[in-house]
Design a protein around this motif. Structure first.
Motif, mmCIF file in Angstrom:
data_model
loop_
_atom_site.group_PDB
_atom_site.id
_atom_site.type_symbol
_atom_site.label_atom_id
_atom_site.label_comp_id
_atom_site.label_asym_id
_atom_site.label_seq_id
_atom_site.Cartn_x
_atom_site.Cartn_y
_atom_site.Cartn_z
ATOM 1 N N UNK A 78 0.826 -1.209 0.000
ATOM 2 C CA UNK A 78 0.000 0.000 0.000
ATOM 3 C C UNK A 78 0.859 1.257 0.000
ATOM 4 N N UNK A 79 1.927 1.224 0.768
ATOM 5 C CA UNK A 79 2.760 2.409 0.945
ATOM 6 C C UNK A 79 3.414 2.834 -0.365
ATOM 7 N N UNK A 80 4.017 1.900 -1.081
ATOM 8 C CA UNK A 80 4.800 2.266 -2.263
ATOM 9 C C UNK A 80 3.972 2.933 -3.358
ATOM 10 N N UNK A 131 4.816 9.435 -18.772
ATOM 11 C CA UNK A 131 4.117 8.167 -19.016
ATOM 12 C C UNK A 131 3.216 7.801 -17.834
ATOM 13 N N UNK A 132 3.730 8.017 -16.632
ATOM 14 C CA UNK A 132 2.917 7.723 -15.449
ATOM 15 C C UNK A 132 1.696 8.637 -15.400
ATOM 16 N N UNK A 133 1.862 9.875 -15.853
ATOM 17 C CA UNK A 133 0.732 10.797 -15.899
ATOM 18 C C UNK A 133 -0.363 10.300 -16.825
ATOM 19 N N UNK A 134 0.037 9.754 -17.975
ATOM 20 C CA UNK A 134 -0.962 9.184 -18.891
ATOM 21 C C UNK A 134 -1.678 8.001 -18.267
ATOM 22 N N UNK A 135 -0.924 7.172 -17.522
ATOM 23 C CA UNK A 135 -1.517 6.020 -16.855
ATOM 24 C C UNK A 135 -2.523 6.473 -15.798
ATOM 25 N N UNK A 136 -2.144 7.499 -15.043
ATOM 26 C CA UNK A 136 -3.036 8.036 -14.013
ATOM 27 C C UNK A 136 -4.291 8.614 -14.648
ATOM 28 N N UNK A 147 -17.245 12.340 -6.918
ATOM 29 C CA UNK A 147 -17.245 11.543 -5.693
ATOM 30 C C UNK A 147 -15.851 11.532 -5.079
ATOM 31 N N UNK A 148 -15.784 11.413 -3.747
ATOM 32 C CA UNK A 148 -14.469 11.272 -3.100
ATOM 33 C C UNK A 148 -13.764 10.018 -3.586
ATOM 34 N N UNK A 149 -12.439 10.010 -3.465
ATOM 35 C CA UNK A 149 -11.648 8.882 -3.956
ATOM 36 C C UNK A 149 -12.080 7.572 -3.321
ATOM 37 N N UNK A 150 -12.331 7.603 -1.988
ATOM 38 C CA UNK A 150 -12.636 6.342 -1.326
ATOM 39 C C UNK A 150 -13.970 5.764 -1.778
ATOM 40 N N UNK A 151 -14.906 6.623 -2.238
ATOM 41 C CA UNK A 151 -16.187 6.122 -2.717
ATOM 42 C C UNK A 151 -16.051 5.506 -4.105
ATOM 43 N N UNK A 152 -14.973 5.835 -4.799
ATOM 44 C CA UNK A 152 -14.723 5.220 -6.096
ATOM 45 C C UNK A 152 -13.891 3.950 -5.950
ATOM 46 N N UNK A 153 -13.591 3.586 -4.696
ATOM 47 C CA UNK A 153 -12.785 2.390 -4.423
ATOM 48 C C UNK A 153 -11.456 2.452 -5.172
ATOM 49 N N UNK A 154 -10.831 3.616 -5.149
ATOM 50 C CA UNK A 154 -9.577 3.803 -5.854
ATOM 51 C C UNK A 154 -8.458 3.047 -5.153
ATOM 52 N N UNK A 155 -7.725 2.273 -5.906
ATOM 53 C CA UNK A 155 -6.594 1.527 -5.375
ATOM 54 C C UNK A 155 -5.359 1.946 -6.157
ATOM 55 N N UNK A 156 -4.432 2.616 -5.491
ATOM 56 C CA UNK A 156 -3.259 3.146 -6.178
ATOM 57 C C UNK A 156 -2.449 2.055 -6.859
ATOM 58 N N UNK A 158 -3.431 -0.229 -8.578
ATOM 59 C CA UNK A 158 -4.010 -0.606 -9.862
ATOM 60 C C UNK A 158 -3.401 0.173 -11.021
ATOM 61 N N UNK A 159 -2.856 1.362 -10.747
ATOM 62 C CA UNK A 159 -2.331 2.170 -11.845
ATOM 63 C C UNK A 159 -0.956 2.768 -11.566
ATOM 64 N N UNK A 160 -0.359 2.474 -10.408
ATOM 65 C CA UNK A 160 1.013 2.912 -10.124
ATOM 66 C C UNK A 160 1.889 1.668 -10.006
#
Length: 441
Positions: A78-80, A131-136, A147-156, A158-160
Motif C-alpha cells: 500500500x505504501x509504495x 508516461x505515469x501521468x498518462x496512466x493516471x 465523488x471522493x476517492x474512497x467512494x470510487x474504491x480507488x486503489x493506487x 491498480x495504476x502505479x
C-alpha cells in the motif's frame, strides 16, 4: 501577612487587562478546537444515535458491521504506490508539501533536483513522469470526479506500477526527504501514513472496554482537554506574569516595593504562586462541565468513574508548563525591566510545539506542550510513562532554578547592585548622542 499579601497579589492580577485577554484566548481556543460541549456531544450520540460511530469511545461496538475504522500500518504493497502517486503529483507542480520545523512550507526544487526526482520516479515505476501521468489519467477517467476517492474504491496499486523492493524504495524516499530539507511526507517515519488496515470488532471492543474499565471514562477526555490547553499555556501564559511585574514600573512604585521589609525570597515566591494560581484556576473551571457530564452519564451506566481525572491531568500535564512560562517571565522581567521574556518564551514555545514528534507518538523529548490528540491509544501514554515523567519533571526543575535565580537578581536590585535597564538606557543615549545631526544649509 503572607496570606494577606498572596490574596492582594491575586486581586491585582484580576485587575490586569492582559489576564482577561488570556482568559478570552483560553475560551476561544476551547470552543473552536474542542467545542463547548465536547464530552456532552459524545454522550448525546451514545444515548440517541442508532448508527455506530467508531470514533466515539462511549458507544459500544455492535457485532457484524463492515466498518470499525482503520489504523495506519506500514504495508509495503500500500505504501509504495500511494507515496509514489503523491510524489508524481508534487513533482508535476514542483510544489512539495513539507513541515521542516513544524511550519507549513511549499518547497520548490531547481532543475537538477527535479531531474533527479524524475529519475527516481522512473526507477520506481519503470515509467517516466509523463508516461505515469498518462496512466493516471486513464485510471481516473473510469471514476466519477464528483465523488471522493474512497467512494470510487480507488486503489493506487491498480495504476502505479512498482519495480523495486521495499528496501530500495525506502532508500529513495530518504534521499527525497533529505533533498527537500526534511519534514516531508517521504520521511521514513511518515511512510506508515500511506497504509491502513481495518480494525476488527474484537480490536474495537477491546479498545472501548479499556476506556470504560481501565481509563474510567474521564481520563481520555482529560488528556484531550490538556492536549489543546497545553498549547494555550505554552504560547500565551507568559504575557500575564510579565505584565504583572511591569505594572510596578509603569505605576512608579518599583522602588517602594523594593524597599519593603519583606524578604526578597518571600516576595518573589508569593508573587510567583499568585500568578501560577490565577493561571491554573481557569483550566479547572473550564473542565468542570465535561467532568460533571461524564460523571453523571458514567454513573447512570454503572461505570466506575475517575472523578479526579481532570484535576490530576491538569496538575501533571499543564502546571509544569505554566511553571516554566511564569518563571521565564519572572526571570527576564526582573533582570531587564523589559518584556523581552515574552518574545523569548513565545519563540521557544513555537519551536517546541511545531518540532514535536507527532500528535500521539509518545516521543515526548523536551516538548513544552505534551501532545496526545486522541481519545484512544492510552497504551502510548502507559508505555512511555517514564519519558513523560522526565519531560514534566525537567520543566519543574528548570522552573525552580529560574525562580531561585530571580530571587538572587531581585535581592541584588534591592541593594542597588543590578540595574540592567538603567545601563541599557545609558548605552542607547550614548549611541544617540554619537550620531551626528544633519543640519540644513
Amino acid at each position: 501577612m503572607v496570606p494577606a499579601l498572596f490574596i492582594k497579589e491575586c486581586r491585582q492580577i484580576l485587575k490586569s487587562i492582559l489576564y482577561w485577554v488570556f482568559l478570552g484566548v483560553i475560551l476561544v481556543f476551547y470552543t473552536t478546537q474542542l467545542g463547548m460541549n465536547f464530552a456532552g456531544d459524545d454522550i448525546q450520540e451514545a444515548k440517541q444515535s442508532t448508527v455506530y460511530n467508531f470514533s466515539n469511545p462511549l458507544m459500544e461496538p455492535p457485532q457484524g458491521l463492515e466498518n470499525y475504522g482503520t489504523r495506519s500500518a506500514e504495508i509495503p504493497e500500500q505504501v509504495m504506490p500511494a507515496a509514489t502517486y503523491r510524489l508524481w503529483g508534487e513533482y508535476s507542480e514542483n510544489k512539495y508539501l513539507c513541515y521542516p520545523i513544524g511550519f507549513y512550507k511549499n518547497v520548490r526544487l531547481n532543475d537538477s533536483q527535479q531531474e533527479r526526482i524524475a529519475q527516481i520516479i522512473e526507477e520506481i515505476t519503470g515509467q517516466t513522469p509523463e508516461q505515469l501521468g498518462n496512466t493516471v489519467q486513464k485510471a481516473f477517467s473510469k471514476f466519477d470526479p464528483n465523488l471522493p476517492i474512497f467512494e470510487n474504491s480507488l486503489n493506487f496499486s491498480d495504476f502505479v506500477p512498482i519495480r523495486v523492493s521495499y528496501e530500495q524504495f525506502k532508500a529513495y524516499m530518504a534521499e527525497i526527504d533529505s533533498t527537500l530539507g526534511g519534514g516531508s511526507g517521504y520521511a521514513l517515519e511518515n511512510l506508515a501514513s500511506y497504509g491502513h488496515v481495518p480494525v476488527t470488532y474484537e480490536e474495537k471492543a477491546a479498545e472501548q472496554k479499556e476506556i470504560i474499565t481501565m481509563e474510567k471514562v474521564t481520563r481520555p477526555y482529560a488528556r484531550l482537554f490538556c492536549d489543546y490547553m497545553g498549547i494555550v499555556c505554552a504560547l500565551f501564559s507568559v504575557f500575564v506574569p510579565v505584565a504583572f511585574l511591569l505594572r510596578d514600573r509603569r505605576a512608579g512604585c518599583a522602588q517602594l516595593i523594593a524597599s519593603r521589609c519583606i524578604p526578597s525570597a518571600c516576595l518573589i515566591l508569593i508573587r510567583y504562586l499568585a500568578v501560577l494560581t490565577m493561571l491554573t484556576i481557569p483550566f479547572f473551571l473550564l473542565s468542570l462541565p465535561a467532568l460533571v457530564e461524564l460523571a453523571v452519564y458514567g454513573a447512570s451506566q454503572g461505570w466506575s468513574v475517575d472523578y479526579l481525572a481532570f484535576v490530576k491531568y491538569i496538575f501533571a500535564w499543564l502546571v509544569p508548563t505554566l511553571m516554566f512560562c511564569t518563571s521565564v517571565g519572572f526571570f527576564f522581567t526582573i533582570l531587564t525591566d523589559t518584556p523581552i521574556g515574552v518574545a523569548l518564551m513565545f519563540l521557544y514555545s513555537m519551536f517546541s510545539i511545531f518540532t514535536a514528534n507527532g500528535l500521539s507518538s509518545g516521543q515526548y523529548g523536551l516538548s513544552l506542550a505534551i501532545r496526545h490528540n486522541n481519545l484512544w491509544h492510552a497504551d502510548v501514554i502507559h508505555s512511555n510513562f517514564e519519558a513523560l515523567c522526565f519531560n514534566r519533571l525537567f520543566y519543574v526543575a528548570v522552573s525552580l532554578v529560574l525562580i531561585a535565580a530571580t530571587v538572587i537578581l531581585y535581592e541584588l536590585k534591592r541593594r542597588g547592585k543590578l540595574d540592567v535597564y538603567g545601563k541599557l538606557q545609558k548605552i542607547i543615549s550614548r549611541v544617540k548622542g554619537s550620531v551626528p545631526t544633519r543640519h540644513r544649509g
